[in-house]
Design a protein around this motif. Structure first.
Motif, PDB file in Angstrom:
ATOM      1  N   ILE A 120     -19.000  11.068  86.606  1.00  0.00           N
ATOM      2  CA  ILE A 120     -20.801  10.919  85.689  1.00  0.00           C
ATOM      3  C   ILE A 120     -20.350   9.797  85.237  1.00  0.00           C
ATOM      4  CG2 ILE A 120     -20.780  11.738  83.398  1.00  0.00           C
ATOM      5  CD1 ILE A 120     -19.546  15.060  84.422  1.00  0.00           C
ATOM      6  N   GLN A 121     -18.869   9.136  84.628  1.00  0.00           N
ATOM      7  CA  GLN A 121     -18.990   8.230  84.719  1.00  0.00           C
ATOM      8  C   GLN A 121     -19.251   6.858  85.567  1.00  0.00           C
ATOM      9  OE1 GLN A 121     -14.774   6.504  83.763  1.00  0.00           O
ATOM     10  NE2 GLN A 121     -15.401   5.609  82.072  1.00  0.00           N
ATOM     11  N   ALA A 122     -18.987   6.928  86.454  1.00  0.00           N
ATOM     12  CA  ALA A 122     -19.623   6.081  87.929  1.00  0.00           C
ATOM     13  C   ALA A 122     -21.272   6.286  88.194  1.00  0.00           C
ATOM     14  CB  ALA A 122     -19.155   6.185  89.230  1.00  0.00           C
ATOM     15  N   THR A 123     -21.453   7.243  88.104  1.00  0.00           N
ATOM     16  CA  THR A 123     -23.104   7.923  88.172  1.00  0.00           C
ATOM     17  C   THR A 123     -23.636   7.555  86.868  1.00  0.00           C
ATOM     18  OG1 THR A 123     -22.255   9.744  88.875  1.00  0.00           O
ATOM     19  CG2 THR A 123     -24.916   9.833  88.331  1.00  0.00           C
ATOM     20  N   GLU A 124     -23.152   7.538  85.698  1.00  0.00           N
ATOM     21  CA  GLU A 124     -23.930   6.685  84.196  1.00  0.00           C
ATOM     22  C   GLU A 124     -24.162   4.993  84.316  1.00  0.00           C
ATOM     23  OE1 GLU A 124     -23.086   4.478  80.369  1.00  0.00           O
ATOM     24  OE2 GLU A 124     -21.394   5.585  81.058  1.00  0.00           O
ATOM     25  N   ILE A 125     -23.000   4.333  85.282  1.00  0.00           N
ATOM     26  CA  ILE A 125     -22.628   2.759  85.491  1.00  0.00           C
ATOM     27  C   ILE A 125     -24.207   2.900  86.463  1.00  0.00           C
ATOM     28  CG2 ILE A 125     -21.996   1.544  86.669  1.00  0.00           C
ATOM     29  CD1 ILE A 125     -19.068   2.159  85.448  1.00  0.00           C
ATOM     30  N   VAL A 126     -24.067   3.538  86.921  1.00  0.00           N
ATOM     31  CA  VAL A 126     -25.269   3.456  88.411  1.00  0.00           C
ATOM     32  C   VAL A 126     -26.509   3.423  87.837  1.00  0.00           C
ATOM     33  CG1 VAL A 126     -26.530   4.572  90.041  1.00  0.00           C
ATOM     34  CG2 VAL A 126     -24.193   4.267  90.243  1.00  0.00           C
ATOM     35  N   TYR A 127     -27.215   5.022  87.354  1.00  0.00           N
ATOM     36  CA  TYR A 127     -28.236   4.673  86.069  1.00  0.00           C
ATOM     37  C   TYR A 127     -28.493   3.504  84.918  1.00  0.00           C
ATOM     38  CZ  TYR A 127     -28.953   9.871  88.258  1.00  0.00           C
ATOM     39  OH  TYR A 127     -30.075  10.415  89.450  1.00  0.00           O
ATOM     40  N   HIS A 157     -31.971   6.574  80.090  1.00  0.00           N
ATOM     41  CA  HIS A 157     -32.085   8.056  79.015  1.00  0.00           C
ATOM     42  C   HIS A 157     -31.203   9.074  79.915  1.00  0.00           C
ATOM     43  CE1 HIS A 157     -34.039  11.733  77.477  1.00  0.00           C
ATOM     44  NE2 HIS A 157     -34.027  11.780  78.754  1.00  0.00           N
ATOM     45  N   THR A 158     -31.278   8.445  81.507  1.00  0.00           N
ATOM     46  CA  THR A 158     -30.356   9.554  81.943  1.00  0.00           C
ATOM     47  C   THR A 158     -29.224   9.129  81.976  1.00  0.00           C
ATOM     48  OG1 THR A 158     -32.138   9.881  83.458  1.00  0.00           O
ATOM     49  CG2 THR A 158     -30.244  10.492  84.222  1.00  0.00           C
ATOM     50  N   ALA A 159     -29.078   7.852  81.798  1.00  0.00           N
ATOM     51  CA  ALA A 159     -27.855   6.687  81.634  1.00  0.00           C
ATOM     52  C   ALA A 159     -26.986   7.412  79.841  1.00  0.00           C
ATOM     53  CB  ALA A 159     -27.690   5.513  82.181  1.00  0.00           C
ATOM     54  N   GLU A 160     -27.713   7.121  79.772  1.00  0.00           N
ATOM     55  CA  GLU A 160     -27.355   8.334  77.431  1.00  0.00           C
ATOM     56  C   GLU A 160     -26.972   9.537  77.670  1.00  0.00           C
ATOM     57  OE1 GLU A 160     -26.933   5.830  74.757  1.00  0.00           O
ATOM     58  OE2 GLU A 160     -26.974   4.129  76.435  1.00  0.00           O
ATOM     59  N   LEU A 205     -25.729  11.066  80.451  1.00  0.00           N
ATOM     60  CA  LEU A 205     -24.173  11.039  81.190  1.00  0.00           C
ATOM     61  C   LEU A 205     -23.295  10.524  80.012  1.00  0.00           C
ATOM     62  CD1 LEU A 205     -25.906   9.354  84.344  1.00  0.00           C
ATOM     63  CD2 LEU A 205     -24.999  11.664  84.606  1.00  0.00           C
ATOM     64  N   LYS A 206     -23.656   9.688  79.503  1.00  0.00           N
ATOM     65  CA  LYS A 206     -22.665   9.252  78.714  1.00  0.00           C
ATOM     66  C   LYS A 206     -22.403  10.027  77.434  1.00  0.00           C
ATOM     67  CE  LYS A 206     -19.926   5.833  76.351  1.00  0.00           C
ATOM     68  NZ  LYS A 206     -18.484   6.264  77.063  1.00  0.00           N
ATOM     69  N   LYS A 207     -23.486  10.724  76.756  1.00  0.00           N
ATOM     70  CA  LYS A 207     -23.148  11.987  75.828  1.00  0.00           C
ATOM     71  C   LYS A 207     -21.563  13.554  76.941  1.00  0.00           C
ATOM     72  CE  LYS A 207     -26.821  11.293  73.384  1.00  0.00           C
ATOM     73  NZ  LYS A 207     -27.381  11.987  72.729  1.00  0.00           N
ATOM     74  N   LEU A 208     -22.337  13.649  77.909  1.00  0.00           N
ATOM     75  CA  LEU A 208     -21.925  14.432  79.018  1.00  0.00           C
ATOM     76  C   LEU A 208     -20.326  13.860  79.866  1.00  0.00           C
ATOM     77  CD1 LEU A 208     -21.358  16.586  79.941  1.00  0.00           C
ATOM     78  CD2 LEU A 208     -22.787  15.564  82.058  1.00  0.00           C
ATOM     79  N   GLU A 209     -20.232  12.911  79.066  1.00  0.00           N
ATOM     80  CA  GLU A 209     -18.748  11.976  79.499  1.00  0.00           C
ATOM     81  C   GLU A 209     -18.246  12.378  77.740  1.00  0.00           C
ATOM     82  OE1 GLU A 209     -16.674   7.646  80.389  1.00  0.00           O
ATOM     83  OE2 GLU A 209     -18.566   8.336  80.351  1.00  0.00           O
TER      84      GLU A 209
END
Length: 59
Positions: free
Chosen positions: A22-29, A36-39, A41-45
């Motif tokens: 999830i952390q890597a995916t957040e960086i990609v987004y 919006h999607t990155a944020e 994912l950050k909350k999920l992380e």
């Protein structure tokens, strides 16, 4: 009883691996400009990190 602790530790490790993905995916987004999607994912992380801490077995 020992099996319960072993199962908890296995789940904690599984969640840690998922947190890394999830952390890597957040960086990609973020790099793609989809903040919006990155944020989200950050909350999920962050929530996964908290769950991992709850499951951590202290000696």
């Amino acid at each position: 009883m020992l099996q319960v602790f072993k199962a908890v530790e296995e789940k904690r490790i599984e969640l840690e691996e998922l947190r890394i993905v999830i952390q890597a995916t957040e960086i990609v987004y973020r790099q793609k400009g989809e903040l919006h999607t990155a944020e989200r994912l950050k909350k999920l992380e962050d929530n996964l990190s908290q769950a991992i801490e709850f499951l951590r077995i202290q000696p």
